[in-house]
Design a protein around this motif. Structure first.
Motif, short mmCIF file in Angstrom:
data_model
loop_
_atom_site.label_atom_id
_atom_site.label_comp_id
_atom_site.label_asym_id
_atom_site.label_seq_id
_atom_site.Cartn_x
_atom_site.Cartn_y
_atom_site.Cartn_z
N ARG A 6 0.83 -1.21 0.00
CA ARG A 6 0.00 0.00 0.00
C ARG A 6 0.87 1.27 0.00
NH1 ARG A 6 -3.24 -2.92 4.24
NH2 ARG A 6 -4.98 -3.89 3.12
N GLU A 7 1.96 1.24 0.75
CA GLU A 7 2.85 2.39 0.78
C GLU A 7 3.49 2.62 -0.58
OE1 GLU A 7 6.83 3.91 3.24
OE2 GLU A 7 5.70 2.15 3.91
N ALA A 8 3.91 1.54 -1.25
CA ALA A 8 4.53 1.67 -2.57
C ALA A 8 3.53 2.20 -3.60
CB ALA A 8 5.08 0.32 -3.02
N LEU A 9 2.27 1.75 -3.54
CA LEU A 9 1.25 2.23 -4.47
C LEU A 9 0.92 3.70 -4.22
CD1 LEU A 9 -1.15 -0.85 -4.47
CD2 LEU A 9 0.36 -0.13 -6.32
N GLU A 10 0.87 4.09 -2.97
CA GLU A 10 0.61 5.49 -2.66
C GLU A 10 1.75 6.37 -3.18
OE1 GLU A 10 -0.09 8.38 1.25
OE2 GLU A 10 0.10 6.21 1.49
N HIS A 11 2.98 5.92 -2.99
CA HIS A 11 4.14 6.65 -3.50
C HIS A 11 4.07 6.77 -5.02
CE1 HIS A 11 8.37 6.71 -5.04
NE2 HIS A 11 8.48 7.65 -4.13
N LEU A 12 3.69 5.70 -5.71
CA LEU A 12 3.59 5.73 -7.16
C LEU A 12 2.51 6.71 -7.62
CD1 LEU A 12 5.09 4.14 -9.43
CD2 LEU A 12 3.05 2.70 -9.58
N GLU A 13 1.40 6.74 -6.91
CA GLU A 13 0.31 7.65 -7.28
C GLU A 13 0.74 9.10 -7.10
OE1 GLU A 13 -4.42 8.40 -6.18
OE2 GLU A 13 -3.16 7.17 -4.89
N VAL A 14 1.48 9.39 -6.05
CA VAL A 14 1.93 10.77 -5.83
C VAL A 14 2.85 11.22 -6.97
CG1 VAL A 14 3.36 12.21 -4.34
CG2 VAL A 14 1.68 10.67 -3.33
N GLN A 15 3.75 10.35 -7.41
CA GLN A 15 4.64 10.70 -8.52
C GLN A 15 3.84 10.93 -9.80
OE1 GLN A 15 7.45 11.14 -6.92
NE2 GLN A 15 6.46 10.00 -5.27
#
Length: 986
Positions: free
Chosen positions: A529-538
């Motif tokens: 979930r943290e990795a997906l959130e980071h990807l969405e922010v980018q």
């Protein structure tokens, strides 16, 4: 007092002199003209001007003749004095008029523009501006007369429309240089400041006249109250010694008397006498009001125009008005107009520099560059094709006009223009042509000098002691030498800025389709979930139809191919990617914006674990194969469908899991890679990229946690003054001197160039740290004006563990340093690496030995009977302190004018406190750091040279080694905690 402008009567600016002339000087004001009148006035001005030859300009400036800047300093003092007088009058209830209120209310605007003028008009720049040879403004820059001509015929009302009109029509008769176009806003500010200065003097003069009138009126009223005799005495004194009977004085004086008594006996006589001697009361009132209204209008217009100038985009004005720009935009490749403004401005500055050295007009120099590019586009050179051109750019590069301005073709342009470089440029080019000798020779000389000083301080030593001292001192001395040479290089060499295409407005084209990938390990559902959130922010910060965002994921290492929870982790990742694609649907035909490439665990006999093949390097290698149609990868099918990559991806931006991609940075990275001069050319003969760049590395800035979360360690070591050996400051030196940077694993690369440069060069399980290696063969550039952010370790142990991993990877490059690397097949073969590439690899090994060398040197200081322990210890402490204190020592002198002493002193204290803190931590952790480095180096060398499995396990996993490590760790934790508390208390 310098020459002063008087009110023009015939279109020319008259000049007065002396303080009296200035007090009565009118504003810069001529006939108010419309658009047609302004155009005709500009053309007439261009025909009338005569310019001093360049050699005479240089000679006059050398003698200190800078009247415009000297007058600016006078203006500053006059305005400050006027403000003080007006402010004092306001405090006493005086009448400062509307113009005085304008000046008081907007004095901060005046101060801002005074600072801006001083900052934008340095001595060298002023010298280069063409000066007038005749007329009332002889010796002044001709562009200044252009500015005051516009101000005078618009009543101080300046906007972009009338500036462009006036400059365009002026250039029909005389072409302004690029430097003059950039000076237009400064000259307008100077002209408006001249108007404000004159109106301020008028306002203060009016205030003085009003106060004088009030005093005389009060004396007359007081004398009238006392009787006829005193009144007669005062009247006689007024007649014999009155102030000048100006309109303001007369109007105010008579007004004050009329308000005293309507039938005041001397009033009629005074009106008649003043009318006979000067002017009537009605004329005085009319002229006073007219003068006051004009003063207010000119003051208001000038200040309003200053505000307008501050808001205008002068870069657009320069491009619209530049004759050079019109020529350069005819670039046969049509790439010039698609570049960023900074790149186009760099091209124009090169044209400007060549024109100054040849006597040619800038437009003619630009035309010669265009002619060279057009000839190359008609008959392109075939050079490089037989040598293995990667993408055919060897042909198109010579047809781009920038090739002759900032590329390798500049020598052809200079020969065509008969340009002889001045000595600073010639020295700069000699330095770049002999970069190896300058860099390595400088480090060697400084190191020898430091060692010589050390031996002199230590006194006579035996032969054995000399060799011991030399062995332990050479690395610390080399540390100081490298820091000194790096500081000197960055001080004297200008930064090398990469050319770029401007894609932020038009978007990334389909031919430059790019994938942003984040290699990561997924150890839990929360990590997914943290990795997906980071990807969405980018994604949200860099949305583009031709930009894809992908997770390159592995499971964490395990003793078995699968473990409990793997299914939930992968299922969460798949559903998360589907959810993102549903939330942000891509345009038709462009493919999904979000992608997932996940790999299973494979057995690694070297590591003795189940893990993703080759970790991060393996992810990127398999992704590149997939992007080029490869099917033999370990990526798992997602949702029952075979693994597919978006078609036509040319570039890949790779980030770490904690790296942030700010808004618009993806477009800037792609624009940098896509510029014709940066596109890579791979040579099959030498086995690497030899021209252009296969990788662009942005500047990496460590982002601090919020104040409530950040630690002292982060504060001390994560800033630009830190002593992290992998900081980007080292890469700046490499880029500026050798035109190559160092790859740290975050950046953009050309897929084809990357694969061609690294194909078959590395065997499996041979490199833990591969970024530097990849940058050497794919040729990396540092884009220091593009910035990424990543987190810095919050405590020392995390930073030490990270550095330990890096050191292990660095020592794995040992065979390549000696020119005998291993191919993917495992066979040794010679490799072609530039000297600077070998140095980068060696320098990493040297830095890993810095802490052990310093620690062993301190031990030797106590054991060598013939050496002074204190002298030896001070030398070692100096090698630790000097790099940390260099920012403080360099910052003692302010980098530029205009910085307040308080701000400068605070910055110095910050640098000093950071340096002292870093020294304390380094000294405290010296033995622990020595142990970590020795452990990392021995483990790496053991794995490289000992192949027997049981011996390998014994060397790397003995209980004794672990016990010693735990004890040292605990001991130095306590020591570090004590030092941190002591420093924090201070």
């Amino acid at each position: 007092m310098s020459r002063l402008f008087a009110r023009p009567g015939d279109g020319r600016w008259r000049v007065g002199s002396g303080a009296d002339a200035e007090r009565f000087a009118g504003p810069i004001r001529g006939e108010l003209l419309g658009a047609e009148g302004l155009a005709e006035q500009a053309r007439a001005l261009a025909r009338r001007q005569r310019v001093v030859p360049s050699t005479s300009r240089a000679g006059s400036l050398a003698r200190g003749q800078r009247p415009l800047l000297q007058r600016l300093e006078q203006t500053r003092r006059i305005l400050e004095s006027a403000r003080a007088s007006l402010a004092a009058a306001v405090d006493q209830g005086g009448d400062v008029s509307a113009s005085g209120e304008w000046l008081l209310d907007n004095f901060y605007v005046v101060q801002e523009h005074l600072r801006e003028i001083r900052a934008s008009m340095p001595r060298g720049y002023y010298q280069e501006l063409p000066k007038l040879a005749a007329g009332t403004l002889a010796g002044y820059p001709r562009v200044y007369e252009v500015a005051i001509g516009l101000i005078g015929h618009s009543e101080g009302h300046v906007d972009m429309d009338n500036v462009q009109l006036f400059v365009r029509e002026f250039q029909r008769g005389a072409t302004l240089t690029t430097g003059e176009l950039w000076a237009v806003p400064t000259m307008l500010r100077l002209g408006l400041m001249e108007n404000i200065r004159r109106m301020a003097l008028r306002t203060v003069q009016r205030l003085e006249e009003v106060e004088a009138a009030d005093r005389w009126a009060q004396r007359l009223r007081d004398a009238s109250d006392e009787g006829p005799a005193p009144l007669a005495t005062v009247l006689a004194g007024f007649v014999s010694g009155h102030p000048p009977l100006s309109p303001t004085f007369v109007a105010r004086f008579l007004q004050q008397l009329r308000t005293y008594q309507t039938n005041f006996t001397p009033l009629v006589w005074l009106e008649q006498w003043i009318a006979e001697d000067s002017l009537s009361a009605e004329d005085a009132i009319a002229r006073s009001n007219q003068r006051q209204a004009l003063t207010q209008v000119m003051m208001a217009n000038s200040i309003t125009s200053l505000r307008t100038i501050a808001r205008l985009d002068w870069s657009e004005f320069v491009e619209v008005s530049s004759a050079v720009e019109a020529v350069l935009r005819r670039d046969p490749t049509s790439d010039y107009g698609r570049m960023t403004f900074g790149t186009r401005d760099l091209y124009r500055h090169v044209v400007e520099d060549i024109a100054k050295g040849t006597g040619l007009e800038e437009r003619e120099v630009a035309q010669r560059a265009l002619d060279l590019a057009q000839r190359a586009s008609v008959a392109p050179a075939a050079a490089g094709v037989a040598d293995g051109v990667l993408d055919g750019m060897a042909d198109g590069r010579a047809a781009h006009i920038g090739h002759y301005l900032i590329g390798d073709g500049r020598a052809l342009l200079e020969a065509a223009a008969r340009f002889r470089p001045p000595w600073p440029l010639a020295l700069h080019r000699w330095t770049l042509a002999h970069a190896d000798a300058v860099y390595f020779g400088g480090i060697t000389v400084v190191t020898i000098l430091l060692l010589a000083v050390t031996f002199l301080l230590l006194g006579p030593l035996g032969l054995t002691a000399q060799w011991i001292v030399l062995a332990f001192a050479v690395i610390p001395a080399n540390d100081i030498a490298i820091n000194i040479i790096h500081q000197l290089i960055t001080l004297f060499l200008p930064p090398r800025i990469l050319a770029k295409l401007d894609l932020e407005e038009v978007g990334i084209p389909a031919a430059a389709r790019t994938a942003v990938v984040v290699p990561t390990l997924l150890g839990s559902v929360d990590a997914v979930r943290e990795a997906l959130e980071h990807l969405e922010v980018q994604f949200l910060a860099n949305r583009d139809a031709h930009l894809h965002f992908a997770l390159l994921s592995d499971f964490t290492d395990a003793p078995a191919p699968t473990r409990e929870g793997d299914g939930a982790i992968l299922d969460t990742a798949v559903r998360g990617i589907h959810s993102l694609n549903a939330r942000y649907p891509a345009e038709v035909g462009e493919g999904d914006a979000f992608l997932l490439f996940h790999r299973p665990r494979l057995w690694n006999p070297t590591q003795g674990a189940w893990m993703g093949w080759e970790r991060k390097r393996g992810k990127l290698r398999e992704l590149n194969q997939l992007l080029r149609g490869g099917v033999n990868t370990t990526f798992l099918p997602i949702g029952g469908r075979p693994v597919q990559a978006p078609a036509g991806v040319r570039y890949v931006i790779t980030l770490d899991a904690d790296t942030r991609l700010p808004r618009g940075v993806a477009c800037r990275l792609v624009g940098t890679m896509a510029h014709p001069l940066n596109q890579p050319r791979f040579s099959a003969r030498v086995g690497r990229v030899v021209e252009g760049y296969g990788i662009v590395q942005p500047h990496i800035t460590h982002s601090l946690a919020p104040d409530r979360d950040k630690s002292l360690f982060q504060t001390w070591f994560s800033g630009p003054s830190g002593i992290d050996p992998y900081a980007s400051a080292v890469s700046d030196v490499y880029q500026d001197l050798f035109h190559e940077g160092s790859f740290t694993g975050k950046g953009i690369y050309d897929v084809d160039a990357f694969e061609a440069a690294l194909a078959g060069k590395v065997p499996n399980n041979a490199l833990l740290s591969h970024d530097l290696f990849e940058g050497i063969f794919a040729r990396v550039a540092l884009a220091s004006d593009i910035e990424l952010f990543e987190e810095f370790p919050s405590h020392y142990e995390a930073a030490a563990a990270r550095q330990r991993r890096w050191v292990r990877g660095d020592w794995q490059l040992l065979p390549w340093i000696f020119g005998h690397g291993r191919a993917a097949s495992g066979e040794r073969h010679p490799v072609n690496i530039r000297a600077i590439g070998r140095w980068k690899m060696f320098d990493n090994l040297r830095r890993s030995m810095s802490a052990p060398a310093a620690f062993l040197a301190l031990v030797a200081a106590c054991l060598l009977p013939s050496a002074s322990p204190w002298v030896w210890a001070r030398f070692i402490l100096a090698t630790i302190a000097i790099p940390a204190l260099l920012p403080f020592l360099i910052g003692i002198s302010p980098p530029r004018r205009g910085i307040s002493k308080r701000t400068h002193f605070r910055a110095l204290l910050t640098d000093l406190s950071l340096g002292v803190s870093q020294i304390a931590i380094t000294v405290t952790m010296l033995a622990y750091q020595t142990w970590l480095m020795f452990d990392a180096i021995l483990r790496t060398l053991t794995r490289m040279f000992i192949t027997h499995r049981h011996l390998l396990e014994w060397v790397t996993s003995t209980q004794a080694r672990n016990a010693v490590a735990l004890k040292l760790t605990a001991m130095y934790k306590r020591m570090a905690g004590g030092v941190l508390l002591a420093v924090a208390a201070l």
